[in-house]
Design an enzyme around this catalytic site. Structure first.
Site, short mmCIF file in Angstrom:
data_model
loop_
_atom_site.label_atom_id
_atom_site.label_comp_id
_atom_site.label_asym_id
_atom_site.label_seq_id
_atom_site.Cartn_x
_atom_site.Cartn_y
_atom_site.Cartn_z
CE LYS A 144 -10.54 -13.42 -42.80
NZ LYS A 144 -11.29 -13.50 -44.06
N GLY A 145 -7.88 -18.67 -39.53
CA GLY A 145 -8.05 -20.13 -39.46
C GLY A 145 -8.07 -20.71 -38.06
CD GLU B 47 -0.87 -20.31 -37.63
OE1 GLU B 47 -2.06 -20.48 -37.90
OE2 GLU B 47 -0.09 -19.68 -38.37
CG ASP B 48 -5.44 -22.76 -39.23
OD1 ASP B 48 -4.37 -22.13 -39.10
OD2 ASP B 48 -6.14 -22.65 -40.25
CG ASP C 228 1.13 -25.78 -45.84
OD1 ASP C 228 1.96 -26.56 -46.31
OD2 ASP C 228 0.12 -25.44 -46.47
CE LYS D 187 -1.56 -29.90 -45.94
NZ LYS D 187 -1.97 -29.08 -47.12
CG PHE E 197 -6.62 -27.83 -50.46
CD1 PHE E 197 -5.68 -26.85 -50.75
CD2 PHE E 197 -7.86 -27.44 -50.00
CE1 PHE E 197 -5.99 -25.52 -50.59
CE2 PHE E 197 -8.17 -26.10 -49.83
CZ PHE E 197 -7.24 -25.14 -50.13
CB VAL E 198 -7.14 -30.18 -44.74
CG1 VAL E 198 -6.80 -31.66 -44.82
CG2 VAL E 198 -5.92 -29.37 -44.36
CG ASP F 87 -9.76 -20.20 -46.50
OD1 ASP F 87 -8.68 -20.49 -45.96
OD2 ASP F 87 -9.86 -19.41 -47.45
NE ARG G 92 -11.89 -18.35 -43.32
CZ ARG G 92 -10.58 -18.36 -43.44
NH1 ARG G 92 -9.86 -19.22 -42.75
NH2 ARG G 92 -9.96 -17.52 -44.25
C1 PRP Z 1 -2.91 -20.51 -43.01
C2 PRP Z 1 -2.81 -20.96 -41.57
C3 PRP Z 1 -1.46 -20.48 -41.15
C4 PRP Z 1 -0.67 -20.50 -42.42
C5 PRP Z 1 0.21 -21.71 -42.45
O1 PRP Z 1 -3.34 -19.19 -43.01
O2 PRP Z 1 -3.83 -20.41 -40.80
O3 PRP Z 1 -1.50 -19.18 -40.64
O4 PRP Z 1 -1.60 -20.60 -43.52
O5 PRP Z 1 0.89 -21.78 -43.67
P1 PRP Z 1 2.46 -21.75 -43.78
O6 PRP Z 1 3.01 -22.70 -42.77
O7 PRP Z 1 2.70 -22.23 -45.20
O8 PRP Z 1 2.93 -20.35 -43.59
P2 PRP Z 1 -3.87 -18.50 -44.32
O9 PRP Z 1 -2.79 -17.63 -44.91
O10 PRP Z 1 -4.49 -19.51 -45.22
O11 PRP Z 1 -4.95 -17.49 -43.72
P3 PRP Z 1 -6.31 -17.80 -42.93
O12 PRP Z 1 -5.91 -18.38 -41.60
O13 PRP Z 1 -6.96 -16.45 -42.79
O14 PRP Z 1 -7.11 -18.76 -43.78
#
Ligand code: PRP
Length: 197
Positions: free
Chosen positions: A54-55, A110-111, A114, A142, A163-164, A170, A176
């Site tokens: 959802k991010g 993508e938001d 990571d 990151k 942690f953002v 979220d 969010r």
């Molecule tokens: C977050 C973000 C990416 C993913 C990145 O999603 O939106 O999709 O993590 O992390 P990574 O590089 O370690 O794979 P999350 O799983 O938190 O779901 P959300 O978007 O619904 O909050």
């Protein structure tokens, strides 16, 4: 939901708090620049934006509004397990795209990038579907936490390993809706709850 591996840091006594890292003004300014960069690279092509729920929702809507010309949208959702605690963090598709991406110029939106496990998984899935080409746009990168060998073509901001939350990101589904991106610190009560959980 945000990964447990990059937990918000306890901040001694007091309440949970958010310190602004990137203001809404800076976000919008950079997103406008990113939209121009993307359109400049593909001046005459329809662009198919794929947001990762959802991010990425706010990022996709703001970015999409700033890209001129022919633009379409779709969304995909994934969930991940064990990222950061097991080196083989597994990703699972929970909502697929509505339409085919065959022959399209796809921009994955993508938001945050990571560990890179989510993006690595998505790129494998999308490449099998024979798009014309795939590009990746992330608002936040990151790099310190990267496990998978992936990179984004368009990066809004490179950030430290904190942690953002906010602007789609979220903590346990909260924050969010903040219009800025901030760093979350837990208060004492939340620290105890996080340990218990
Ligand atoms: C977050 C973000 C990416 C993913 C990145 O999603 O939106 O999709 O993590 O992390 P990574 O590089 O370690 O794979 P999350 O799983 O938190 O779901 P959300 O978007 O619904 O909050």
């Amino acid at each position: 939901m945000a990964k447990l591996a990059s937990k918000p840091q306890p901040k001694g006594k007091g309440k949970e708090s958010v310190r602004i890292l990137i203001s809404r003004t800076k976000l919008q300014h950079r997103i406008t620049e990113m939209a121009r960069e993307i359109r400049k690279d593909f001046p005459d092509e329809p662009l198919h934006l794929v947001g990762v729920l959802k991010g990425a929702v706010f990022f996709l809507t703001d970015l999409g509004k700033q890209i001129s010309g022919d633009v379409s949208f779709d969304f995909i959702a994934v969930s991940s397990y064990g990222v950061g605690t097991h080196s083989s963090g597994q990703v699972r598709l929970t909502r697929d795209l509505d339409s085919s991406i065959e022959g399209k110029t796809v921009v994955v939106v993508e938001d945050i990038l990571d560990t890179g496990m989510t993006l690595q998984y998505l790129l494998r899935v999308f490449e099998q579907r024979r798009p014309k080409r795939i590009r990746v746009a992330v608002l936040l990168d990151k790099p310190e936490r990267r496990i998978a060998a992936v990179r984004a073509d368009y990066v809004g901001f490179t950030i430290p390993n904190e942690f953002v939350v906010g602007y789609g990101l979220d903590y346990a589904e909260r924050y969010r809706n903040l219009p800025d991106v901030g760093v979350l610190s837990l208060g004492t009560a939340e620290k105890r709850a996080a340990k218990a959980g």
